[in-house]
Motif scaffolding. Structure first.
Motif, short mmCIF file in Angstrom:
data_model
loop_
_atom_site.label_atom_id
_atom_site.label_comp_id
_atom_site.label_asym_id
_atom_site.label_seq_id
_atom_site.Cartn_x
_atom_site.Cartn_y
_atom_site.Cartn_z
N LEU A 8 0.82 -1.20 0.00
CA LEU A 8 0.00 0.00 0.00
C LEU A 8 0.86 1.26 0.00
CD1 LEU A 8 -2.80 1.22 0.06
CD2 LEU A 8 -2.77 1.01 2.54
N LEU A 11 2.24 1.71 -3.44
CA LEU A 11 1.19 2.13 -4.36
C LEU A 11 0.85 3.60 -4.18
CD1 LEU A 11 -1.15 -0.99 -4.26
CD2 LEU A 11 0.25 -0.22 -6.18
N GLN A 34 -3.53 -2.67 -6.86
CA GLN A 34 -4.10 -2.21 -5.60
C GLN A 34 -5.42 -2.92 -5.33
OE1 GLN A 34 -5.07 1.96 -5.43
NE2 GLN A 34 -5.53 1.90 -3.27
#
Length: 92
Positions: A8, A11, A34
């Protein structure tokens, strides 16, 4: 830090990088990843936002059909996502 948090974090960093440089293929891959790596207990808002941003990237890359599908998925995940509703309504 869990694997999901690391992914995360990466991303989120890429989220700021790819769209600003019009690297649509990379951005599409990033948002797709994601969505695939979201935990099953992800909030509807998180899922909706991921679909919305994927829709934006598809729209910017010229793929209106895929953008429409992502905006619809965003609204299905969170019917209160006004940005996705506006984006869907603005598609030609």
């Amino acid at each position: 830090m869990t694997r999901h948090r690391i992914v995360l974090t990466l991303l989120l960093a890429a989220d700021a990088f790819y769209p600003r440089r019009a690297r649509w293929t990379d951005a599409i891959a990033m948002y797709g990843k994601q969505l695939k790596t979201m935990p099953e207990d992800a909030t509807p808002t998180s899922v909706s936002n991921a679909h919305y941003f994927l829709g934006l990237v598809h729209e910017k890359s010229g793929d209106g059909d895929r953008a429409k599908a992502e905006y619809q998925a965003a609204i299905a995940a969170n019917p209160r996502n006004e940005d996705a509703k506006k984006a869907l309504g603005s598609l030609k």
